[in-house]
Design a protein around this motif. Sequence first.
Motif, PDB file in Angstrom:
ATOM      1  N   HIS A   5       0.982  -1.287  -0.017  1.00  0.00           N
ATOM      2  CA  HIS A   5       0.032  -0.076  -0.082  1.00  0.00           C
ATOM      3  C   HIS A   5       0.907   1.353   0.021  1.00  0.00           C
ATOM      4  O   HIS A   5       1.880   1.286   0.868  1.00  0.00           O
ATOM      5  CB  HIS A   5      -0.924   0.042   1.184  1.00  0.00           C
ATOM      6  N   SER A   6       0.467   2.243  -1.009  1.00  0.00           N
ATOM      7  CA  SER A   6       1.471   3.361  -1.076  1.00  0.00           C
ATOM      8  C   SER A   6       1.058   4.529  -0.189  1.00  0.00           C
ATOM      9  O   SER A   6       1.835   5.635  -0.475  1.00  0.00           O
ATOM     10  CB  SER A   6       1.614   3.677  -2.412  1.00  0.00           C
ATOM     11  N   ARG A   7       0.206   4.436   0.466  1.00  0.00           N
ATOM     12  CA  ARG A   7      -0.331   5.575   1.373  1.00  0.00           C
ATOM     13  C   ARG A   7      -0.321   5.502   2.776  1.00  0.00           C
ATOM     14  O   ARG A   7      -0.051   4.146   3.197  1.00  0.00           O
ATOM     15  CB  ARG A   7      -1.596   6.228   0.982  1.00  0.00           C
ATOM     16  N   CYS A   8      -0.318   6.249   3.666  1.00  0.00           N
ATOM     17  CA  CYS A   8      -0.230   6.171   5.390  1.00  0.00           C
ATOM     18  C   CYS A   8      -1.245   7.060   5.839  1.00  0.00           C
ATOM     19  O   CYS A   8      -1.812   8.277   5.352  1.00  0.00           O
ATOM     20  CB  CYS A   8       1.176   6.831   5.586  1.00  0.00           C
ATOM     21  N   ASN A   9      -1.427   6.467   7.002  1.00  0.00           N
ATOM     22  CA  ASN A   9      -2.629   7.280   7.896  1.00  0.00           C
ATOM     23  C   ASN A   9      -1.892   8.220   8.828  1.00  0.00           C
ATOM     24  O   ASN A   9      -2.435   8.725   9.739  1.00  0.00           O
ATOM     25  CB  ASN A   9      -3.471   6.284   8.539  1.00  0.00           C
ATOM     26  N   LEU A  10      -0.382   8.292   8.859  1.00  0.00           N
ATOM     27  CA  LEU A  10       0.255   9.108   9.716  1.00  0.00           C
ATOM     28  C   LEU A  10       0.905  10.136   8.673  1.00  0.00           C
ATOM     29  O   LEU A  10       1.252   9.878   7.469  1.00  0.00           O
ATOM     30  CB  LEU A  10       1.342   8.468  10.527  1.00  0.00           C
ATOM     31  N   ALA A  11       1.646  11.203   9.259  1.00  0.00           N
ATOM     32  CA  ALA A  11       2.281  12.119   8.390  1.00  0.00           C
ATOM     33  C   ALA A  11       3.693  12.452   9.237  1.00  0.00           C
ATOM     34  O   ALA A  11       3.757  13.491   9.810  1.00  0.00           O
ATOM     35  CB  ALA A  11       1.683  13.477   8.337  1.00  0.00           C
ATOM     36  N   CYS A  12       4.499  11.619   9.346  1.00  0.00           N
ATOM     37  CA  CYS A  12       5.676  11.639  10.093  1.00  0.00           C
ATOM     38  C   CYS A  12       6.714  12.623   9.509  1.00  0.00           C
ATOM     39  O   CYS A  12       7.109  12.557   8.331  1.00  0.00           O
ATOM     40  CB  CYS A  12       6.608  10.486  10.372  1.00  0.00           C
ATOM     41  N   ASP A  13       7.280  13.636   9.790  1.00  0.00           N
ATOM     42  CA  ASP A  13       7.931  14.732   9.480  1.00  0.00           C
ATOM     43  C   ASP A  13       9.361  14.279   8.582  1.00  0.00           C
ATOM     44  O   ASP A  13      10.089  14.800   7.852  1.00  0.00           O
ATOM     45  CB  ASP A  13       8.196  15.938  10.191  1.00  0.00           C
TER      46      ASP A  13
ATOM     47  N   GLU B 132       8.337  12.812   2.558  1.00  0.00           N
ATOM     48  CA  GLU B 132       8.659  14.130   3.080  1.00  0.00           C
ATOM     49  C   GLU B 132      10.311  14.314   2.332  1.00  0.00           C
ATOM     50  O   GLU B 132      10.872  15.394   2.503  1.00  0.00           O
ATOM     51  CB  GLU B 132       9.026  13.950   4.410  1.00  0.00           C
ATOM     52  N   LEU B 133      10.594  13.346   1.641  1.00  0.00           N
ATOM     53  CA  LEU B 133      12.320  13.704   1.174  1.00  0.00           C
ATOM     54  C   LEU B 133      12.115  14.077  -0.499  1.00  0.00           C
ATOM     55  O   LEU B 133      11.282  14.636  -0.840  1.00  0.00           O
ATOM     56  CB  LEU B 133      13.116  12.715   1.495  1.00  0.00           C
ATOM     57  N   ARG B 134      13.079  13.638  -1.292  1.00  0.00           N
ATOM     58  CA  ARG B 134      13.257  14.069  -2.910  1.00  0.00           C
ATOM     59  C   ARG B 134      12.188  13.619  -3.437  1.00  0.00           C
ATOM     60  O   ARG B 134      11.907  14.058  -4.464  1.00  0.00           O
ATOM     61  CB  ARG B 134      14.628  14.097  -3.062  1.00  0.00           C
ATOM     62  N   ASP B 135      11.874  12.269  -3.324  1.00  0.00           N
ATOM     63  CA  ASP B 135      11.082  11.641  -4.381  1.00  0.00           C
ATOM     64  C   ASP B 135       9.561  11.766  -4.420  1.00  0.00           C
ATOM     65  O   ASP B 135       9.038  11.822  -3.325  1.00  0.00           O
ATOM     66  CB  ASP B 135      11.269   9.943  -4.121  1.00  0.00           C
ATOM     67  N   THR B 136       8.944  11.867  -5.693  1.00  0.00           N
ATOM     68  CA  THR B 136       7.643  12.200  -5.584  1.00  0.00           C
ATOM     69  C   THR B 136       6.860  10.979  -6.392  1.00  0.00           C
ATOM     70  O   THR B 136       5.452  11.241  -6.542  1.00  0.00           O
ATOM     71  CB  THR B 136       7.263  13.366  -6.223  1.00  0.00           C
ATOM     72  N   GLY B 137       7.523   9.930  -6.523  1.00  0.00           N
ATOM     73  CA  GLY B 137       7.090   8.948  -7.511  1.00  0.00           C
ATOM     74  C   GLY B 137       5.701   8.345  -6.749  1.00  0.00           C
ATOM     75  O   GLY B 137       4.880   7.932  -7.501  1.00  0.00           O
ATOM     76  N   TRP B 138       5.387   8.515  -5.520  1.00  0.00           N
ATOM     77  CA  TRP B 138       4.281   7.723  -4.782  1.00  0.00           C
ATOM     78  C   TRP B 138       3.029   8.673  -5.153  1.00  0.00           C
ATOM     79  O   TRP B 138       2.037   7.829  -5.160  1.00  0.00           O
ATOM     80  CB  TRP B 138       4.591   8.065  -3.264  1.00  0.00           C
ATOM     81  N   ARG B 139       3.075   9.791  -5.623  1.00  0.00           N
ATOM     82  CA  ARG B 139       1.940  10.378  -6.036  1.00  0.00           C
ATOM     83  C   ARG B 139       1.191   9.638  -7.312  1.00  0.00           C
ATOM     84  O   ARG B 139       0.076   9.813  -7.239  1.00  0.00           O
ATOM     85  CB  ARG B 139       2.229  11.888  -6.440  1.00  0.00           C
ATOM     86  N   GLU B 140       1.971   9.114  -8.153  1.00  0.00           N
ATOM     87  CA  GLU B 140       1.479   8.555  -9.316  1.00  0.00           C
ATOM     88  C   GLU B 140       0.967   6.957  -9.252  1.00  0.00           C
ATOM     89  O   GLU B 140       0.570   6.419 -10.050  1.00  0.00           O
ATOM     90  CB  GLU B 140       2.301   8.560 -10.493  1.00  0.00           C
ATOM     91  N   ARG B 141       1.314   6.343  -8.077  1.00  0.00           N
ATOM     92  CA  ARG B 141       1.139   5.125  -7.934  1.00  0.00           C
ATOM     93  C   ARG B 141      -0.083   4.608  -7.496  1.00  0.00           C
ATOM     94  O   ARG B 141      -0.699   5.545  -6.489  1.00  0.00           O
ATOM     95  CB  ARG B 141       2.315   4.418  -6.892  1.00  0.00           C
ATOM     96  N   PRO B 142      -0.786   3.468  -7.628  1.00  0.00           N
ATOM     97  CA  PRO B 142      -1.803   2.912  -6.959  1.00  0.00           C
ATOM     98  C   PRO B 142      -1.747   3.033  -5.384  1.00  0.00           C
ATOM     99  O   PRO B 142      -0.673   2.601  -5.017  1.00  0.00           O
ATOM    100  CB  PRO B 142      -2.208   1.742  -7.744  1.00  0.00           C
TER     101      PRO B 142
ATOM    102  N   HIS C  22       7.529  13.684  16.142  1.00  0.00           N
ATOM    103  CA  HIS C  22       7.611  13.234  14.520  1.00  0.00           C
ATOM    104  C   HIS C  22       6.484  12.401  14.224  1.00  0.00           C
ATOM    105  O   HIS C  22       5.995  12.811  13.045  1.00  0.00           O
ATOM    106  CB  HIS C  22       8.879  12.610  14.261  1.00  0.00           C
ATOM    107  N   ARG C  23       6.008  11.607  14.804  1.00  0.00           N
ATOM    108  CA  ARG C  23       5.105  10.519  14.381  1.00  0.00           C
ATOM    109  C   ARG C  23       3.556  11.043  14.732  1.00  0.00           C
ATOM    110  O   ARG C  23       3.017  10.362  15.582  1.00  0.00           O
ATOM    111  CB  ARG C  23       5.559   8.998  14.768  1.00  0.00           C
ATOM    112  N   ARG C  24       3.065  11.835  13.738  1.00  0.00           N
ATOM    113  CA  ARG C  24       1.894  12.421  14.116  1.00  0.00           C
ATOM    114  C   ARG C  24       0.957  11.937  12.657  1.00  0.00           C
ATOM    115  O   ARG C  24       1.292  11.791  11.769  1.00  0.00           O
ATOM    116  CB  ARG C  24       1.822  13.878  14.377  1.00  0.00           C
ATOM    117  N   GLY C  25      -0.647  12.645  12.941  1.00  0.00           N
ATOM    118  CA  GLY C  25      -1.505  12.189  11.964  1.00  0.00           C
ATOM    119  C   GLY C  25      -1.501  13.295  11.033  1.00  0.00           C
ATOM    120  O   GLY C  25      -0.727  14.406  11.327  1.00  0.00           O
ATOM    121  N   PRO C  26      -1.868  13.383   9.948  1.00  0.00           N
ATOM    122  CA  PRO C  26      -1.917  14.032   8.884  1.00  0.00           C
ATOM    123  C   PRO C  26      -2.362  15.563   9.475  1.00  0.00           C
ATOM    124  O   PRO C  26      -3.421  15.704  10.266  1.00  0.00           O
ATOM    125  CB  PRO C  26      -2.809  13.607   7.929  1.00  0.00           C
ATOM    126  N   ALA C  27      -1.859  16.819   8.581  1.00  0.00           N
ATOM    127  CA  ALA C  27      -2.606  17.994   8.924  1.00  0.00           C
ATOM    128  C   ALA C  27      -4.135  18.092   8.874  1.00  0.00           C
ATOM    129  O   ALA C  27      -4.519  17.538   7.919  1.00  0.00           O
ATOM    130  CB  ALA C  27      -1.795  19.155   7.808  1.00  0.00           C
TER     131      ALA C  27
END
Length: 398
Positions: free
Chosen positions: A20-28, A34-44, A146-151
Motif C-alpha cells: 500500500h503506497s499511502r499512510c495514515n500518519l504524516a511523520c516529518d 517528505e524527502l526528494r522522491d515524488t513517485g508515490w503520487r502516481e502509484r496506485p 515526529h510521528r503524528r497524524g496528517p495535517a
Amino acid sequence: MTPEGRVRLRAFDQFVVKLHSRCNLACDYCYVYELRDTGWRERPRTMPEAVRERLVQRVGEHVRRHRPSRVQVALHGGEPLLAGPDVIAGFSAAARRAVTLAGAEAELVVQSNGTLLDEAVLETLLRHGIRVGVSLDGDERAHDRHRRGPAGSRHGGSHARVSAGLALLERPRYRGLFAGLLCVVDPEAGDPAVVFDALADHDPPAIDFTLPYGTWDHPAPLAGSGAYGAWLCAAFDRWWQTGRAARVRLFESIMAQSLFGAGSSSELIGLLPAAAVVIESDGAISWSGSLNAVADGAAHAGGTVFSHSFDAVLSLPGAPEHGVAALCRTCRECPLVSVCGAGLRAHRHGRRRGFANPSVYCRDLSLLIGHIQQKLGSGGFSAAFPEPDGTGGADQRR
C-alpha cells in the motif's frame, strides 16, 4: 569477492513489497513522502492483483534459480495494513507457497506504524504466520515529536494508538508475531536512557535504531555534529547496563565486526550489500528506499516485474557496488572502514561527487564505534558477548 574488492549482488533474498503506497500518519522525517522522491503520487494506493500475481511468479523463479535457504518477504508502505486483511492474506499465502515450492523457507513480516493493530488484524497475521515490526520512537514525548497524524486530522500524536496496538501484540496469543521495534534517533527527543527504557518496557525481541535519511546536500538536523553518535553511545551504555534483554542489531553488529570480523545485520554499517530489492505498488522495481533522500527517481532501478526478472535487474546500470574499492579515498584510508563500511549509501551522496563521499554521519558513526571498541578493550565486554552464529540478516526498514 573479497571485502577489498567491489561486490555486486548475485541474488536477492529479501523482497520489500510496497503493498500500500499511502499512510495514515504524516511523520516529518518519512523517506517516502517528505524527502526528494515524488513517485508515490502516481502509484496506485493498493498494489493491483495483476502486479501481485506477477511479483509472486518473479520471486518464485528467482528462488528456484539461486536456491537460498531462507527468503524474507516484507510488507511495507506507506502503511501496509491499509491494504486490508483480504489483500494481505491472499498475497502472503501466494508468496509463501511460491517460495516454499521453489525450495526455500519463507519468512513473512509486516513493518507497521502500529496504529491499526487490533484483534481482527492480528488474527489474520497469526493465521498466515506474518510477524510484525512496529515503529516506535520511545516514550510519548519522543515519539509524538515526529510521528503524528496528517495535517487537519483530529488525531495529534500517535503514541497512544501505537501503545494500544503493542499491548495487544504483547498478549500470549500474539507474542510470537512480535518481530521488534524500529526507532528513529532524535538527539533532541530526550534522555537516551529514558527513550531506551520506553522501548524495552514492551519487551521486544529486537530494537533497531536508525538515523534519519539525509545527504550532504539535504542533511537531517544535527547530522555530522556528533549529537547522534553521543546519543547512541549513551543508549548503548543503557542497553549493556540493563542486561541486553533485546537484540540491538546496530550495537551487536559493531561488536561482532570488531571482535570477530563478522558481517553486519544492520543496514547502517558494513561492507557487504543488503540482498534486498523494493517492489513499488505499481510493480516498479527500486533499490533501497533510502535513496529517496538523494533525488527524485534515484531509487528506481529502471524495470518492473512485467519487464524484468530479478536476475535482469541485477545487471541494470546503477546497481549498488560495495566493498572498500567502491568507497571514496577518505573512507578507504580510514581504520574504521572494516566496521562501518562508510555507512548507508544514501548518506554519502552529494552533488559534487555523487556517492564518493564519507557518510554525512561519519563523525557520529566514528564516535559510536570508538566508544564500543573502547568498552570492548576495557575488559568484560568481549567475554560476555558470544561469537555470532551467522543467522542474522539485514532488513529494509522505515
